[in-house]
Design an enzyme around this catalytic site. Structure first.
Site, PDB file in Angstrom:
ATOM      1  CG  ASP A 110      38.504  39.424  34.095  1.00 52.33           C
ATOM      2  OD1 ASP A 110      38.113  39.132  32.949  1.00 52.33           O
ATOM      3  OD2 ASP A 110      39.652  39.205  34.496  1.00 52.33           O
TER       4      ASP A 110
ATOM      5  CD  GLU B 131      36.166  39.545  28.625  1.00 50.15           C
ATOM      6  OE1 GLU B 131      36.919  40.073  27.832  1.00 50.15           O
ATOM      7  OE2 GLU B 131      36.547  38.990  29.658  1.00 50.15           O
TER       8      GLU B 131
ATOM      9  CG  ASP C 137      42.890  39.087  36.765  1.00 51.39           C
ATOM     10  OD1 ASP C 137      43.109  38.969  35.538  1.00 51.39           O
ATOM     11  OD2 ASP C 137      43.287  38.265  37.612  1.00 51.39           O
TER      12      ASP C 137
END
Ligand SMILES: [Zn+2]
Length: 443
Positions: A217, A309, A394
C-alpha cells in the site's frame, strides 16, 4: 534555450497548418464544392511535412538559420506522431482513453525539450573526455559570436560520466538512436536512447526468498506499507520508512510554497523561486525513487506474487491535491513502473488490484465493508462486534490488496501487462535496455 523554442514553433506550425487545412476542406464541403475540387489535403507524414516546412520556412521563420534544422525536425516528427495517435484513436485502432486533437504547446506550460534523431556518426556524439554530449549547431549561421565559439558551444558538459556508453558505442555493441535534451525537475537533462545486444538474460542478483504473496500500500507518512513485516525492510508493523532527508526537504518545499504565494505574479523574484521549487521537487522525487529501488528489488526478488493498487491516473491531474498526496501518487507510479520490469526480470508476478476495490474500507479479517473511513482515522476498527479487529489502517489495506490479488489470480484477470493503459505503449523488448542517462548542465 532557442532550440526548444524552435521545436515548439515547428510543432505548433504543423498543428496550425493541418487544422486550417481540415477546416478549409470542411467549409468547402459544406458549401457544396465537389470532392475532386477541394483544396488538397495536407499529408500528416513527417517526411512530407518536412518538405512543406522547407518550402515555407523563409516566410514563417526567417530566423531558421539561427538553430540547427534538427530542432525543427524534432517538432515536426513529434507533431506527426501526435496526429497519428489522434486519428488512430478516432478510428478505434488505438485502445484506451480517447485522444483529442493535439494541443498547441504553450511556452510556460510545456516541458522545454528537443530531440536529435538523425544520428550518423555514432562516436561523434560523445566527447573523448567522456563528460560531454554533442549539441548540433546550425550549419550556417549569421551570428559571428556563434561562428567564433563553435568548438566550445558544440558540447554540453554532463555531470555524470558517459564512460560506459562511450565504451559500448566504441566497440560497436551499442547504437545511439536518439538524443533528447529537456528541462525536467529544474535542470537540463540529456537522455540517450540506445539499442544494444545483450549477451544473455540480464544478470539478476539473487535475493532472499520469502515466497508467497505480498500486498503493498503506497502512503504519505510511510514510503509504503506491506501486508506483513519483512525483517530488514520494514518495522514490526510492516511500514517502510521514508528516507530521512525527505523530512527536511518537505519542510523547505512548504516554506518555498509560502514565499511563492507572497510574491507578486510575473515578478522576477517569483520566477527565481519557482525555478528553485522545481529543482527541489526534482530532488525529492529522486530521493524517493532511490529508496524505492531497494524496496522493489526485495519485493520482486523475494516474493512469488507482488500485489499493488491501481492508481486513478485520469481523475488525479486536475484536482488540486495536498502536497503529501501528490508525492505519494508519484511514488506509487514509480513503484509500479519499477515492479513491472523487475518482476519480469525475476520471473515473479505483479498483480494490480482494481482502483475501485475498497482496500482501506474493508476489514481484512472478516470482509465487512465500512460505509465511510475518514482520512484522519489511522486505525481500522471493525464495526462487527464479533470480529473486533483493531489494526493500523495501512496494514489493513495492504492485507486486503494481497487477498484481492489471490482472488484475481484465481480468476486470471488483471495481471500486469494486460492493463489497458499500457496496451498502446511499446512492450519492453528483452534485447533492449535503458541506457545510462547523463545529466547535462547547460549554461
Ligand atoms: Zn471484521
Amino acid at each position: 534555450m532557442s532550440y526548444c523554442g524552435a521545436r515548439r514553433f515547428a510543432y505548433n506550425w504543423v498543428l496550425a497548418t493541418v487544422k486550417t487545412n481540415l477546416e478549409t476542406r470542411r467549409a468547402e464541403r459544406e458549401a457544396g464544392v465537389p470532392e475532386d475540387e477541394l483544396t488538397p489535403a495536407v499529408s500528416w507524414k513527417a517526411k512530407r511535412l518536412s518538405t512543406l516546412w522547407n518550402s515555407v520556412k523563409d516566410e514563417v521563420a526567417p530566423w531558421w538559420r539561427e538553430v540547427s534544422m534538427h530542432a525543427f525536425r524534432s517538432g515536426i516528427v513529434d507533431a506527426a506522431q501526435a496526429l497519428e495517435n489522434w486519428s488512430k484513436s478516432r478510428s478505434g485502432e488505438r485502445t484506451g482513453r480517447r485522444v483529442g486533437f493535439p494541443r498547441f504547446k504553450k511556452r510556460d506550460k510545456s516541458v522545454p525539450s528537443v530531440s536529435f534523431v538523425e544520428i550518423n556518426h555514432q562516436l561523434s556524439w560523445l566527447h573523448e573526455n567522456r563528460h560531454a554530449i554533442r549539441l548540433m549547431l546550425p550549419q550556417s549561421t549569421p551570428d559571428p559570436d556563434v561562428k567564433r565559439r563553435r568548438a566550445e558551444l558544440a558540447w554540453l558538459h554532463t555531470t555524470t560520466s558517459m564512460r560506459r556508453l562511450y565504451r559500448l558505442v566504441e566497440q560497436g555493441r551499442a547504437t545511439i538512436q536518439k538524443v533528447t535534451i529537456a528541462k525536467r525537475g529544474g535542470r537540463w537533462q540529456a537522455s540517450v536512447l540506445v539499442r544494444y545486444q545483450l549477451d544473455a538474460q540480464p544478470a539478476v542478483k539473487p535475493r532472499k526468498r520469502h515466497g508467497g504473496t505480498i500486498g503493498v500500500d503506497g502512503g504519505v507518512k510511510h514510503l509504503a506499507t506491506l501486508s506483513r513485516p519483512v525483517p530488514g525492510l520494514t518495522d514490526e508493523h510492516g511500514h517502510v520508512a521514508n528516507p530521512k532527508v525527505l523530512h527536511g526537504q518537505l519542510h523547505r518545499l512548504r516554506r518555498l510554497d509560502r514565499a511563492i504565494a507572497r510574491c507578486e505574479k510575473g515578478s522576477k523574484n517569483r520566477r527565481k523561486l519557482l525555478d528553485r521549487r522545481a529543482r527541489l521537487h526534482g530532488r525529492i522525487t529522486k530521493t524517493r525513487a532511490l529508496r524505492l529501488h531497494h524496496l522493489t528489488n526485495t519485493l520482486a526478488g523475494g516474493f512469488a506474487i507482488v500485489a499493488i493498487e491501481d492508481l486513478n491516473l485520469a481523475g488525479m491531474s486536475n484536482r488540486k491535491r495536498r502536497l503529501g498526496r501528490a508525492l505519494a501518487d508519484a511514488s506509487l507510479r514509480e513503484l509500479r513502473r519499477q515492479l513491472d520490469y523487475k518482476t519480469t526480470d525475476h520471473g515473479t508476478t505483479l498483480v494490480v488490484a482494481d482502483r475501485f476495490y475498497p482496500s482501506s474500507k474493508t476489514c481484512s479479517a472478516c470482509g465487512l465493508v465500512k460505509a465511510k473511513l475518514a482520512l484522519w482515522e489511522r486505525t481500522y476498527v471493525c464495526d462487527d462486534s464479533r470480529c473486533g479487529l483493531v489494526l493500523d489502517r495501512d496494514v489493513n489495506a495492504a492485507r486486503n490488496i494481497a487477498r484481492e490479488a489471490t482472488r484475481l489470480l484465481e480468476h486470471q484477470e488483471s495481471v500486469a501487462g494486460l492493463r489497458p493503459e499500457t496496451r498502446n505503449a511499446e512492450p519492453r523488448p528483452h534485447k533492449t535496455m535503458p541506457a545510462p542517462a547523463g545529466m547535462a548542465a547547460v549554461a
